[in-house]
Design an enzyme around this catalytic site. Structure first.
Site, mmCIF file in Angstrom:
data_model
loop_
_atom_site.group_PDB
_atom_site.id
_atom_site.type_symbol
_atom_site.label_atom_id
_atom_site.label_comp_id
_atom_site.label_asym_id
_atom_site.label_seq_id
_atom_site.Cartn_x
_atom_site.Cartn_y
_atom_site.Cartn_z
ATOM 1 N N ASP A 117 -1.891 -18.731 1.480
ATOM 2 C CA ASP A 117 -2.820 -19.524 0.662
ATOM 3 C C ASP A 117 -3.499 -20.593 1.518
ATOM 4 O O ASP A 117 -4.721 -20.777 1.474
ATOM 5 C CB ASP A 117 -2.124 -20.118 -0.587
ATOM 6 N N ASP A 159 -12.059 -9.874 4.764
ATOM 7 C CA ASP A 159 -13.311 -9.934 3.983
ATOM 8 C C ASP A 159 -13.753 -11.389 3.824
ATOM 9 O O ASP A 159 -14.946 -11.703 3.921
ATOM 10 C CB ASP A 159 -13.127 -9.324 2.579
ATOM 11 N N TYR A 192 0.813 -1.213 0.000
ATOM 12 C CA TYR A 192 0.000 0.000 0.000
ATOM 13 C C TYR A 192 0.846 1.263 0.000
ATOM 14 O O TYR A 192 0.410 2.300 -0.495
ATOM 15 C CB TYR A 192 -0.910 0.032 1.234
ATOM 16 N N ASP A 202 -6.214 -7.459 4.508
ATOM 17 C CA ASP A 202 -7.363 -6.892 3.797
ATOM 18 C C ASP A 202 -8.191 -8.027 3.193
ATOM 19 O O ASP A 202 -9.411 -8.089 3.370
ATOM 20 C CB ASP A 202 -6.853 -5.948 2.688
ATOM 21 N N LYS A 252 3.983 -15.331 3.413
ATOM 22 C CA LYS A 252 4.281 -16.110 2.210
ATOM 23 C C LYS A 252 5.800 -16.294 2.174
ATOM 24 O O LYS A 252 6.499 -15.907 1.225
ATOM 25 C CB LYS A 252 3.743 -15.354 0.971
HETATM 26 C C1 IPM Z 1 -10.410 -1.670 3.761
HETATM 27 C C2 IPM Z 1 -10.455 -1.190 2.337
HETATM 28 C C3 IPM Z 1 -9.278 -0.262 2.054
HETATM 29 C C4 IPM Z 1 -8.011 -1.096 2.227
HETATM 30 C C5 IPM Z 1 -9.270 0.436 0.693
HETATM 31 C C6 IPM Z 1 -10.550 1.155 0.419
HETATM 32 C C7 IPM Z 1 -8.116 1.390 0.581
HETATM 33 O O1 IPM Z 1 -10.524 -2.256 1.441
HETATM 34 O O2 IPM Z 1 -10.391 -0.843 4.684
HETATM 35 O O3 IPM Z 1 -10.421 -2.892 3.980
HETATM 36 O O4 IPM Z 1 -7.624 -1.832 1.310
HETATM 37 O O5 IPM Z 1 -7.403 -1.004 3.296
HETATM 38 MN MN MN Z 2 -10.885 -4.165 2.418
#
Ligand code: IPM
Ligand code: MN
Ligand code: NAD
Length: 369
Positions: free
Chosen positions: A223, A251, A141, A247, A191
């Protein structure tokens, strides 16, 4: 208690869910006699439209002067064509870097009431309770060099994954400290079979682990971790990982809780703590009044716990969420089949607010006898 909270509603469903989180915080303030001051500022795509910048100076100054920042979501398809540096998301990354929080805590747990909302079988997800500790200021990032250039008539894009030992050490300590208050297990995800950054990660985490002999440490490749998280989520307590892996995996882990709309986060370790739901601006449902506000509301609970040290009142919000789910109320993302009663974003916020008020009344009555 006086608290100065800057609210950044942002884009898409951001304003819809933060409105409900603020409503719940106002109820806590009134039932417990606190003085919470809320100041709204613009950020993201909405700020680009108003001011030309995704993170206007006034917003940044207000955030730096606050006790905590509560953010909705940032990002909109309208700006997808812009180069990275001009996208709304660049404003979020600059905000994170300026506030300085390097440890992003993302708790994920199974809710019995939402068992049917999860694609996982109940016997797999039941009892799962994971805390992700995601490194938030390093890796791909922020690594330099980065960019897109033309070389010999062909486009070349470059990002840099970079970590220093001290960046790894400080986030590892947050994970081990958190594990000490939980089930005393840290799984570090990397990794290291391919990446040098991961080799340094694994070595550094292992050496920090020696300061915490009571905590069990294991390592997984990312993975394999992605597979274990949804096949055997109970094997995890704290998952410590770098920025991009965290990240993606958080999710993925949302399926344990039933929906991405359920997940909350706290970013700590910097000058001002930042609280935001894990989900994004959800353009596909924005403006319809159907977004799940529980991730944002649970982020407000994290704010009370981590910034204000109001652990009991954070727990009251969490209990209120639980109560409303147990009573069968559902936004569409957590509704399956015919079970439960479908409610809007605002109705869900009101139900949690009412439950918070009731829980506080019960506590008062209990203390009065
Ligand atoms: C999160 C989001 C952000 C990230 C994006 C929008 C920059 O996906 O907060 O999880 O990748 O950190
Ligand atoms: Mn995210
Ligand atoms: P998203 O998280 O916005 O949505 C993914 C899916 O989850 C969608 O189907 C959406 O409808 C659903 N969803 C998300 N939040 C929900 C909620 N509260 N209630 C019910 N359903 C919900 O991810 P995306 O679609 O990949 O990204 C959209 C935009 O959001 C992009 O611009 C992205 O960069 C941004 N984003 C911002 C943040 C942040 O501000 N922290 C986080 C993630 C994505």
């Amino acid at each position: 208690m006086n608290l100065n909270i800057v609210v950044l509603p942002g884009d898409g469903v951001g304003p819809e869910v933060t409105e409900q989180a603020v409503r719940v915080l106002r109820e806590i303030a009134s039932t417990h006699g606190h003085n919470f001051h809320f100041e709204e500022q613009s950020a993201g795509g909405e700020a680009i439209k108003q001011t030309g910048s995704a993170l206007p100076r006034a917003t940044l100054d207000a955030c730096l002067a606050a006790d905590a920042v509560l953010l909705g979501a940032i990002g909109s398809p309208e700006f997808d064509h812009l180069p990275s540096a001009q996208k709304p998301e660049a404003g979020l990354l600059l905000l994170r870097r300026t506030l300085g929080g390097f440890a992003n805590l993302r708790p994920v747990s199974f809710h019995k009431a939402l068992a049917s909302a999860s694609p996982l079988r109940e016997e797999v997800a039941e009892g799962a309770d994971i805390l992700f500790v995601r490194e938030l200021l390093g890796g791909l990032y922020f690594g330099e060099p980065r960019g897109i250039t033309s070389q010999n008539g062909s486009w070349v894009a470059l990002n840099t994954m970079r970590y220093s030992a001290s960046e790894i050490e400080r986030v590892a300590r947050v994970a081990f400290e958190a594990a000490m208050k939980r089930r005393r297990k840290v799984t570090s995800v990397d990794k290291a079979n391919v990446l040098e950054t991961s080799q340094l990660w694994r070595q550094t985490v292992s050496s920090v682990a020696q300061e915490y002999p009571q905590v069990e440490l294991d390592h997984l490749y990312v993975d394999a971790a992605a597979m274990h998280i949804i096949t055997n989520p109970r094997r995890f307590d704290v998952i410590l990982t770098e920025n991009l892996f965290g990240d993606i995996l958080s999710d993925e882990a949302a399926v344990i809780a039933g929906s991405l709309g359920m997940l909350s986060s706290a970013t700590v370790g910097g000058v001002v703590d930042l609280y935001e739901p894990v989900h994004g601006s959800a353009p596909d449902i924005a403006g319809k009044g159907i977004a799940n506000p529980l991730g944002a509301i649970a982020s407000a609970a994290m704010l009370l716990r981590h910034t204000a040290h109001l652990d009991n009142q954070a727990a009251e919000i969490e209990a209120a969420i639980q109560e409303v789910l147990d009573a069968g109320y559902r936004t569409p993302d957590i509704a399956r089949g015919t079970d439960g009663q479908l409610v809007s974003t605002a109705e869900m916020g009101r139900l949690v607010t009412d439950a918070v008020a009731e829980i506080a009344d019960m506590r008062h009555a209990y203390h009065a006898v």
